[in-house]
Design a protein around this motif. Structure first.
Motif, PDB file in Angstrom:
ATOM      1  N   CYS A   1      -2.519   5.689   3.970  1.00 26.91           N
ATOM      2  CA  CYS A   1      -2.450   5.262   5.367  1.00 26.91           C
ATOM      3  C   CYS A   1      -1.040   5.365   5.940  1.00 26.91           C
ATOM      4  CB  CYS A   1      -2.938   3.818   5.499  1.00 26.91           C
ATOM      5  SG  CYS A   1      -4.679   3.601   5.087  1.00 26.91           S
TER       6      CYS A   1
ATOM      7  N   ALA B   1      -7.030  -0.035  -1.889  1.00 23.03           N
ATOM      8  CA  ALA B   1      -7.360   1.357  -1.620  1.00 23.03           C
ATOM      9  C   ALA B   1      -8.880   1.413  -1.459  1.00 23.03           C
ATOM     10  CB  ALA B   1      -6.907   2.249  -2.772  1.00 23.03           C
TER      11      ALA B   1
ATOM     12  N   GLN C   1     -13.325   6.774  -1.369  1.00 20.81           N
ATOM     13  CA  GLN C   1     -13.254   7.999  -0.566  1.00 20.81           C
ATOM     14  C   GLN C   1     -14.393   8.116   0.436  1.00 20.81           C
ATOM     15  OE1 GLN C   1     -12.966  11.630  -2.803  1.00 20.81           O
ATOM     16  NE2 GLN C   1     -13.121  12.919  -1.008  1.00 20.81           N
TER      17      GLN C   1
ATOM     18  N   TYR D   1     -13.555   5.765   3.228  1.00 23.36           N
ATOM     19  CA  TYR D   1     -12.265   6.109   3.829  1.00 23.36           C
ATOM     20  C   TYR D   1     -12.418   7.296   4.773  1.00 23.36           C
ATOM     21  CZ  TYR D   1      -7.317   7.262   4.292  1.00 23.36           C
ATOM     22  OH  TYR D   1      -6.075   7.523   4.801  1.00 23.36           O
TER      23      TYR D   1
ATOM     24  N   MET E   1      -9.756  12.641   3.536  1.00 22.53           N
ATOM     25  CA  MET E   1      -8.598  12.270   2.718  1.00 22.53           C
ATOM     26  C   MET E   1      -7.306  12.919   3.217  1.00 22.53           C
ATOM     27  SD  MET E   1      -9.832  10.184   0.513  1.00 22.53           S
ATOM     28  CE  MET E   1      -8.751  10.096  -0.883  1.00 22.53           C
TER      29      MET E   1
ATOM     30  N   SER F   1      -7.303   7.163   7.924  1.00 27.00           N
ATOM     31  CA  SER F   1      -8.650   6.645   8.162  1.00 27.00           C
ATOM     32  C   SER F   1      -8.657   5.638   9.311  1.00 27.00           C
ATOM     33  CB  SER F   1      -9.170   5.948   6.905  1.00 27.00           C
ATOM     34  OG  SER F   1     -10.392   5.299   7.153  1.00 27.00           O
TER      35      SER F   1
ATOM     36  N   CYS G   1      -7.635   2.197   8.096  1.00 26.88           N
ATOM     37  CA  CYS G   1      -6.265   1.844   7.721  1.00 26.88           C
ATOM     38  C   CYS G   1      -5.788   0.648   8.550  1.00 26.88           C
ATOM     39  CB  CYS G   1      -5.332   3.026   7.919  1.00 26.88           C
ATOM     40  SG  CYS G   1      -5.573   4.337   6.715  1.00 26.88           S
TER      41      CYS G   1
ATOM     42  N   ASP H   1      -4.635   2.246   1.527  1.00 25.06           N
ATOM     43  CA  ASP H   1      -4.651   3.445   0.691  1.00 25.06           C
ATOM     44  C   ASP H   1      -6.090   3.915   0.511  1.00 25.06           C
ATOM     45  OD1 ASP H   1      -3.724   5.469  -0.965  1.00 25.06           O
ATOM     46  OD2 ASP H   1      -2.729   4.131  -2.382  1.00 25.06           O
ATOM     47  N   ALA H   2      -6.247   5.046  -0.161  1.00 32.22           N
ATOM     48  CA  ALA H   2      -7.557   5.612  -0.469  1.00 32.22           C
ATOM     49  C   ALA H   2      -7.687   5.773  -1.976  1.00 32.22           C
ATOM     50  CB  ALA H   2      -7.724   6.969   0.212  1.00 32.22           C
TER      51      ALA H   2
END
Length: 188
Positions: free
Chosen positions: A64, A77, A80, A83, A86, A90, A93, A112-113
């Protein structure tokens, strides 16, 4: 010469398709964006609560953007699938969530992811994970939901403010890049 023209045309076509995909994914009115939102509503219970695997990780600069995180940061996080793209910031975030496990609850921010995490899963900073279970446990089953601003006293407002500024700067850069790619496609 003809062969070179075909290669250049194919490369331009790939760039245009990527630009259109990014533009559609990040556009809240696009069908792809709406489908993702509908999928999420179906995969949570009716209260908006999600469940999944909870693990912990060593944080750094997250997907993010924003301030550099550390072990004491109250961040997670997001998996995916939730989120999204990638290669972009996102829409989740900076969103606040409440995480529960074995009668314990903690609040954190999505920063985070987690590329390898399945739907509903969260990868938590040590500070978040340790409020729910000992790090030696490693993996727990958590439930979580968005709180949209309810930080439960666990947030560092200064870090959050820096995150918002960085997120806006990254989004502006991405939007300008997408506009240039789209313009190049129209010229073809």
């Amino acid at each position: 010469m003809h062969f070179l023209f075909i290669i250049i045309s194919l490369i331009a076509l790939l760039i245009c398709n990527r630009a259109n995909a990014l533009t559609n994914y990040n556009d809240p009115s696009s069908q792809q964006h709406q489908n993702q939102h509908q999928l999420e509503r179906r995969r949570s219970d009716h209260s908006g609560q999600f469940s999944g695997r909870g693990t912990w990780f060593e944080p750094g600069e997250g997907a993010c953007g924003g301030a550099q995180a550390n072990q004491g940061s109250m961040i997670v996080a997001l998996n995916q699938e939730q989120y999204g793209n990638m290669n972009a910031v996102s829409r989740y975030c900076g969103r606040r969530i409440k995480i529960s496990y074995a009668g314990k609850t903690v609040h954190a921010m999505i920063q985070d992811a987690c590329p390898g995490c399945p739907f509903g899963a969260l990868d938590m900073s040590p500070a978040v994970f340790n409020k729910l279970a000992a790090a030696s446990v490693g993996v727990i089953q958590v439930t979580w939901q968005f709180t949209d601003g309810d930080d439960g006293g666990d947030s560092d407002k200064h870090v959050a403010a820096k995150h918002v500024v960085a997120k806006k700067e990254k989004a502006q850069h991405r939007t300008a890049k997408e506009a240039l790619e789209a313009k190049a496609c129209r010229l073809l």
